[in-house]
Write a protein that holds these residues in place. Structure first.
Motif, mmCIF file in Angstrom:
data_model
loop_
_atom_site.group_PDB
_atom_site.id
_atom_site.type_symbol
_atom_site.label_atom_id
_atom_site.label_comp_id
_atom_site.label_asym_id
_atom_site.label_seq_id
_atom_site.Cartn_x
_atom_site.Cartn_y
_atom_site.Cartn_z
ATOM 1 N N CYS A 152 0.846 -1.180 0.000
ATOM 2 C CA CYS A 152 0.000 0.000 0.000
ATOM 3 C C CYS A 152 0.894 1.248 0.000
ATOM 4 C CB CYS A 152 -0.877 -0.026 1.245
ATOM 5 S SG CYS A 152 -1.786 1.466 1.596
ATOM 6 N N LYS A 153 0.493 2.255 -0.741
ATOM 7 C CA LYS A 153 1.200 3.535 -0.739
ATOM 8 C C LYS A 153 0.210 4.673 -0.566
ATOM 9 C CE LYS A 153 2.917 5.876 -4.321
ATOM 10 N NZ LYS A 153 3.808 6.285 -5.461
ATOM 11 N N ALA A 154 0.616 5.661 0.213
ATOM 12 C CA ALA A 154 -0.204 6.863 0.385
ATOM 13 C C ALA A 154 0.652 8.088 0.159
ATOM 14 C CB ALA A 154 -0.822 6.902 1.776
ATOM 15 N N GLY A 155 0.156 8.982 -0.670
ATOM 16 C CA GLY A 155 0.765 10.301 -0.812
ATOM 17 C C GLY A 155 0.032 11.245 0.116
ATOM 18 N N LEU A 156 0.760 11.846 1.074
ATOM 19 C CA LEU A 156 0.052 12.639 2.073
ATOM 20 C C LEU A 156 0.909 13.781 2.594
ATOM 21 C CD1 LEU A 156 1.173 11.833 5.198
ATOM 22 C CD2 LEU A 156 0.104 9.670 4.557
ATOM 23 N N TRP A 157 0.212 14.718 3.245
ATOM 24 C CA TRP A 157 0.848 15.807 3.963
ATOM 25 C C TRP A 157 0.755 15.465 5.462
ATOM 26 C CZ3 TRP A 157 -2.568 16.450 -0.064
ATOM 27 C CH2 TRP A 157 -2.092 17.125 -1.197
ATOM 28 N N PRO A 158 1.888 15.246 6.124
ATOM 29 C CA PRO A 158 1.808 14.885 7.550
ATOM 30 C C PRO A 158 1.367 16.041 8.439
ATOM 31 C CG PRO A 158 4.079 15.010 6.805
ATOM 32 C CD PRO A 158 3.226 15.137 5.584
ATOM 33 N N TRP A 159 1.594 17.258 8.024
ATOM 34 C CA TRP A 159 1.108 18.433 8.765
ATOM 35 C C TRP A 159 0.936 19.577 7.790
ATOM 36 C CZ3 TRP A 159 5.983 16.337 9.609
ATOM 37 C CH2 TRP A 159 7.056 17.098 9.105
ATOM 38 N N LEU A 160 0.197 20.604 8.186
ATOM 39 C CA LEU A 160 -0.051 21.753 7.331
ATOM 40 C C LEU A 160 1.268 22.426 6.998
ATOM 41 C CD1 LEU A 160 -2.066 23.701 6.011
ATOM 42 C CD2 LEU A 160 -2.156 24.953 8.189
ATOM 43 N N GLY A 161 1.524 22.600 5.701
ATOM 44 C CA GLY A 161 2.751 23.229 5.262
ATOM 45 C C GLY A 161 3.865 22.261 4.925
ATOM 46 N N ALA A 162 3.698 21.000 5.271
ATOM 47 C CA ALA A 162 4.713 20.001 4.945
ATOM 48 C C ALA A 162 4.621 19.660 3.463
ATOM 49 C CB ALA A 162 4.494 18.750 5.783
ATOM 50 N N PRO A 163 5.709 19.187 2.883
ATOM 51 C CA PRO A 163 5.645 18.755 1.485
ATOM 52 C C PRO A 163 4.869 17.455 1.356
ATOM 53 C CG PRO A 163 7.796 18.276 2.402
ATOM 54 C CD PRO A 163 7.066 19.063 3.444
ATOM 55 N N LEU A 164 4.284 17.263 0.174
ATOM 56 C CA LEU A 164 3.609 15.996 -0.103
ATOM 57 C C LEU A 164 4.658 14.890 -0.188
ATOM 58 C CD1 LEU A 164 0.972 14.528 -0.972
ATOM 59 C CD2 LEU A 164 1.578 15.115 -3.327
ATOM 60 N N SER A 165 4.449 13.820 0.573
ATOM 61 C CA SER A 165 5.424 12.735 0.633
ATOM 62 C C SER A 165 4.732 11.388 0.518
ATOM 63 C CB SER A 165 6.200 12.781 1.959
ATOM 64 O OG SER A 165 6.882 14.003 2.107
ATOM 65 N N ASP A 166 5.483 10.415 0.015
ATOM 66 C CA ASP A 166 4.961 9.054 -0.136
ATOM 67 C C ASP A 166 5.346 8.187 1.062
ATOM 68 O OD1 ASP A 166 5.544 8.897 -3.723
ATOM 69 O OD2 ASP A 166 3.787 9.550 -2.589
ATOM 70 N N TYR A 167 4.380 7.408 1.521
ATOM 71 C CA TYR A 167 4.612 6.457 2.600
ATOM 72 C C TYR A 167 4.151 5.074 2.146
ATOM 73 C CZ TYR A 167 5.323 10.523 5.572
ATOM 74 O OH TYR A 167 5.801 11.696 6.101
ATOM 75 N N TRP A 168 4.902 4.056 2.575
ATOM 76 C CA TRP A 168 4.623 2.686 2.158
ATOM 77 C C TRP A 168 4.292 1.800 3.357
ATOM 78 C CZ3 TRP A 168 4.645 0.953 -2.905
ATOM 79 C CH2 TRP A 168 5.181 1.810 -3.867
ATOM 80 N N GLY A 169 3.447 0.816 3.111
ATOM 81 C CA GLY A 169 3.217 -0.222 4.093
ATOM 82 C C GLY A 169 4.287 -1.295 4.006
ATOM 83 N N GLN A 170 4.178 -2.271 4.883
ATOM 84 C CA GLN A 170 5.207 -3.303 4.968
ATOM 85 C C GLN A 170 4.983 -4.431 3.976
ATOM 86 O OE1 GLN A 170 2.604 -3.136 6.898
ATOM 87 N NE2 GLN A 170 1.801 -5.221 7.047
ATOM 88 N N GLY A 171 3.805 -4.489 3.379
ATOM 89 C CA GLY A 171 3.510 -5.516 2.388
ATOM 90 C C GLY A 171 2.751 -6.696 2.969
ATOM 91 N N THR A 172 1.924 -7.301 2.126
ATOM 92 C CA THR A 172 1.194 -8.508 2.521
ATOM 93 C C THR A 172 1.252 -9.508 1.366
ATOM 94 O OG1 THR A 172 -0.902 -9.358 3.403
ATOM 95 C CG2 THR A 172 -1.061 -7.616 1.743
ATOM 96 N N GLN A 173 1.517 -10.750 1.685
ATOM 97 C CA GLN A 173 1.709 -11.775 0.657
ATOM 98 C C GLN A 173 0.368 -12.277 0.154
ATOM 99 O OE1 GLN A 173 4.708 -13.201 -0.667
ATOM 100 N NE2 GLN A 173 3.253 -14.129 -2.106
ATOM 101 N N VAL A 174 0.238 -12.337 -1.162
ATOM 102 C CA VAL A 174 -0.913 -12.961 -1.811
ATOM 103 C C VAL A 174 -0.378 -14.090 -2.676
ATOM 104 C CG1 VAL A 174 -2.761 -12.669 -3.498
ATOM 105 C CG2 VAL A 174 -2.323 -10.884 -1.795
ATOM 106 N N THR A 175 -0.863 -15.299 -2.429
ATOM 107 C CA THR A 175 -0.441 -16.467 -3.193
ATOM 108 C C THR A 175 -1.668 -17.121 -3.807
ATOM 109 O OG1 THR A 175 1.423 -16.842 -1.694
ATOM 110 C CG2 THR A 175 0.762 -18.672 -3.112
ATOM 111 N N VAL A 176 -1.624 -17.267 -5.131
ATOM 112 C CA VAL A 176 -2.731 -17.896 -5.851
ATOM 113 C C VAL A 176 -2.223 -19.228 -6.391
ATOM 114 C CG1 VAL A 176 -4.475 -17.643 -7.645
ATOM 115 C CG2 VAL A 176 -3.557 -15.612 -6.483
ATOM 116 N N SER A 177 -2.739 -20.290 -5.824
ATOM 117 C CA SER A 177 -2.240 -21.621 -6.178
ATOM 118 C C SER A 177 -3.269 -22.675 -5.815
ATOM 119 C CB SER A 177 -0.931 -21.903 -5.441
ATOM 120 O OG SER A 177 -0.487 -23.228 -5.695
#
Length: 121
Positions: free
Chosen positions: A95-120
């Motif tokens: 998962c990725k979110a582009g967000l402003w952590p506080w008013l006046g902060a630059p827009l920054s990208d944050y990532w999650g740790q990931g989740t495995q999906v296996t189709v088998s």
């Protein structure tokens, strides 16, 4: 500090369905775009689907008609409903979110740790 926590991954048979969730928490002023990416072994991370703050969506050609991205703005959460899953959908989903952590902060990208999906079978 911002955290993105994914859930909902697992093992599913071809043709099955899974729903991923990603909740953003912490110091968040406003979230812009949220999205899902995936990375299979030996491959680069690729875009799966994104949803803007206005609700516009975009999908990778490989998942169009099978996956649906949605968002709960009140909960800072994005979802990915995955139907008609194929073995080639097997990957770690991020998962990725582009967000402003506080008013006046630059827009920054944050990532999650990931989740495995296996189709088998």
């Amino acid at each position: 500090q911002v955290q993105l926590v994914e859930s909902g991954g697992g093992l599913v048979q071809p043709g099955g369905s899974l729903k991923l969730s990603c909740a953003a928490s912490g110091s968040i002023f406003r979230i812009d775009t949220m999205g899902w990416y995936r990375q299979a072994p030996g491959n680069q991370r690729e875009l799966v689907a994104i949803i803007t703050n206005g609700g516009s969506t975009n999908y990778a050609d490989s998942v169009k008609g099978r996956f649906a991205i949605s968002r709960d703005y009140a909960k800072n959460t994005v979802y990915l409903q995955m139907n008609s899953l194929k073995p080639e959908d097997t990957a770690v989903y991020y998962c990725k979110a582009g967000l402003w952590p506080w008013l006046g902060a630059p827009l920054s990208d944050y990532w999650g740790q990931g989740t495995q999906v296996t189709v088998s079978s």
